[in-house]
Design a protein around this motif. Sequence first.
Motif, short mmCIF file in Angstrom:
data_model
loop_
_atom_site.label_atom_id
_atom_site.label_comp_id
_atom_site.label_asym_id
_atom_site.label_seq_id
_atom_site.Cartn_x
_atom_site.Cartn_y
_atom_site.Cartn_z
N VAL A 205 6.70 9.80 -8.80
CA VAL A 205 4.97 10.48 -9.23
C VAL A 205 4.66 9.18 -9.76
O VAL A 205 3.55 8.88 -10.43
CB VAL A 205 5.59 11.28 -10.18
CG1 VAL A 205 6.46 12.71 -9.26
CG2 VAL A 205 6.30 11.29 -11.42
N GLY A 206 5.25 7.92 -10.41
CA GLY A 206 5.00 7.28 -11.11
C GLY A 206 4.75 5.82 -10.29
O GLY A 206 4.37 4.46 -11.04
N SER A 207 5.74 5.87 -9.11
CA SER A 207 5.41 4.51 -7.67
C SER A 207 4.36 4.84 -7.48
O SER A 207 3.61 5.73 -7.11
CB SER A 207 6.72 4.73 -7.40
OG SER A 207 7.79 5.29 -7.50
N ARG A 208 3.31 2.62 -6.97
CA ARG A 208 1.97 3.12 -6.76
C ARG A 208 2.49 3.12 -5.38
O ARG A 208 3.81 2.88 -4.83
CB ARG A 208 2.06 1.16 -7.62
CG ARG A 208 1.67 1.12 -8.07
CD ARG A 208 0.04 1.58 -8.77
NE ARG A 208 0.23 2.24 -10.45
CZ ARG A 208 -1.53 2.35 -10.59
NH1 ARG A 208 -1.82 2.70 -10.46
NH2 ARG A 208 -0.89 1.80 -12.33
N GLN A 209 1.15 3.67 -4.85
CA GLN A 209 0.79 3.88 -3.88
C GLN A 209 0.38 3.07 -2.54
O GLN A 209 0.31 2.01 -3.34
CB GLN A 209 1.01 5.38 -3.18
CG GLN A 209 1.60 6.40 -3.53
CD GLN A 209 2.62 6.95 -3.55
OE1 GLN A 209 3.03 6.92 -1.93
NE2 GLN A 209 3.99 6.63 -4.41
N PRO A 210 0.17 2.90 -1.48
CA PRO A 210 -0.46 2.04 -0.46
C PRO A 210 -1.69 1.75 -1.10
O PRO A 210 -2.34 0.93 -1.36
CB PRO A 210 -0.73 2.68 0.36
CG PRO A 210 0.90 3.17 1.13
CD PRO A 210 1.17 3.79 -0.35
N ASN A 211 -2.41 2.67 -0.78
CA ASN A 211 -3.61 3.17 -1.76
C ASN A 211 -3.75 2.37 -3.68
O ASN A 211 -4.84 2.45 -4.06
CB ASN A 211 -4.73 4.02 -2.31
CG ASN A 211 -3.73 5.93 -2.50
OD1 ASN A 211 -2.52 4.64 -3.07
ND2 ASN A 211 -4.52 6.74 -2.73
N GLY A 212 -2.66 1.86 -4.49
CA GLY A 212 -2.94 1.24 -5.53
C GLY A 212 -2.75 2.47 -6.88
O GLY A 212 -3.21 1.64 -7.66
N THR A 214 -1.20 6.09 -8.15
CA THR A 214 0.26 6.58 -8.37
C THR A 214 0.16 8.14 -8.63
O THR A 214 -1.80 9.04 -8.50
CB THR A 214 0.93 6.58 -10.14
OG1 THR A 214 0.75 7.31 -10.51
CG2 THR A 214 1.18 5.53 -10.11
N PRO A 215 1.26 9.26 -7.81
CA PRO A 215 0.80 10.30 -7.49
C PRO A 215 0.77 11.15 -8.72
O PRO A 215 -0.22 11.85 -8.90
CB PRO A 215 2.38 10.90 -7.08
CG PRO A 215 3.50 9.90 -6.78
CD PRO A 215 2.63 8.43 -7.73
N ASN A 216 1.11 10.46 -10.23
CA ASN A 216 0.79 11.23 -10.99
C ASN A 216 -0.97 11.50 -11.54
O ASN A 216 -1.51 11.80 -11.81
CB ASN A 216 0.93 10.75 -12.03
CG ASN A 216 2.58 10.70 -12.49
OD1 ASN A 216 2.76 11.89 -12.20
ND2 ASN A 216 3.13 10.38 -13.35
N GLU A 217 -1.51 9.76 -10.77
CA GLU A 217 -3.35 9.63 -11.09
C GLU A 217 -3.59 10.58 -10.18
O GLU A 217 -5.13 10.61 -10.72
CB GLU A 217 -3.35 7.92 -11.25
CG GLU A 217 -2.99 7.33 -11.74
CD GLU A 217 -2.98 6.09 -11.99
OE1 GLU A 217 -3.12 5.10 -12.68
OE2 GLU A 217 -3.22 5.27 -10.35
N GLU A 218 -2.88 10.26 -8.71
CA GLU A 218 -3.78 11.48 -7.81
C GLU A 218 -3.64 12.14 -8.32
O GLU A 218 -5.39 13.58 -8.04
CB GLU A 218 -2.71 11.42 -6.40
CG GLU A 218 -3.39 10.50 -5.63
CD GLU A 218 -4.60 10.02 -5.15
OE1 GLU A 218 -5.09 11.32 -5.08
OE2 GLU A 218 -5.13 8.96 -4.33
N LEU A 219 -2.32 13.78 -9.17
CA LEU A 219 -2.63 14.98 -9.33
C LEU A 219 -3.71 14.47 -10.00
O LEU A 219 -4.90 15.53 -11.01
CB LEU A 219 -1.58 15.37 -9.93
CG LEU A 219 -1.04 16.36 -10.85
CD1 LEU A 219 -1.64 17.34 -9.09
CD2 LEU A 219 0.00 16.58 -11.09
N ALA A 220 -4.16 14.43 -11.95
CA ALA A 220 -4.72 13.74 -12.53
C ALA A 220 -6.32 14.15 -11.95
O ALA A 220 -7.52 15.48 -12.00
CB ALA A 220 -4.76 12.98 -13.12
N GLU A 221 -6.60 13.67 -10.83
CA GLU A 221 -8.19 13.03 -10.26
C GLU A 221 -8.34 14.46 -9.52
O GLU A 221 -9.37 15.25 -10.01
CB GLU A 221 -8.48 12.21 -9.42
CG GLU A 221 -9.46 12.35 -9.21
CD GLU A 221 -9.75 10.82 -8.00
OE1 GLU A 221 -10.74 10.75 -8.05
OE2 GLU A 221 -8.54 9.96 -7.37
#
Length: 269
Positions: A205-212, A214-221
């Motif tokens: 969940v803390g790993s950067r995805q191809p879009n730069g 993390t899953p944590n950041e995606e979830l928060a947004e």
Amino acid sequence: MSRLTMGNIIKAVLAILFSVFVAFYVLLIGLSAKNKKLIIEGAIYAVIFSIAFSLPGDSGAFAGVGSMAVSAVRTFMLRDIWLPRRNQNPKHVTVVQQSAPMHAYHPTAVPAQPVPAPPSFPGAQDDLSTSLTWVNAQAKQNKHRLPADTYVTILETCQMLDSAIDAERRQPSGDARFKYELEAMVREYLPSVLRGYLAIPPSMVGSRQPNGRTPNEELAEQLSLLQGQAEALHGTRHQQTSSDLTTTGNFLRERFGHHQPDGFDFGIK
């Protein structure tokens, strides 16, 4: 789901016994939930209460009592965090992936085409509150897997949606667009976001995805967007309820406001 558990009873009794420190309750809830926004909010109430003793005259008493009152109200609003309900077993609810896009609800917009049918969801015949119950149960069951801020966001979003559902159940608005957006939020968007995040291994969940991101950041947004949508639906529904009450009041004032105290008017002329 009932809140009547031994742990909640003990918490409630302690809260009442130490109610003189109610100004610090929101701060304690924020620290317990590891939520930065609640910590800052609670710290403000606590600071105001602390410095109130140094203020002269009635201003100090007013500030102290005011901070206690506001903190007490917020403590009640946050009861789902510190007085959680018994977790309902979510195994009986099966959720499938949905593909319909999310659209912002604009109450003034009138669709040119008929509103499409609500998106399919397992148990579509169930009450919308059942879907929110599932989301609440999943969030609480996985509280320690979710980033601290997102856990509170989910609970607050569910609370606003539940309020809108209750108002719609009591007095249907007749707004097909509103009903579609509310059902989509409850049965599709919110469960899909939560389900998608929980499907990711905790180690990633803390790993950067191809879009730069993390899953944590995606979830928060994504939860922030959903919370904004829930606020719009909640505000629109209750504004309409207030407007309907005003319309009824105007009719009654027009219809009966001219009555004389010594007579009856049955509308027959």
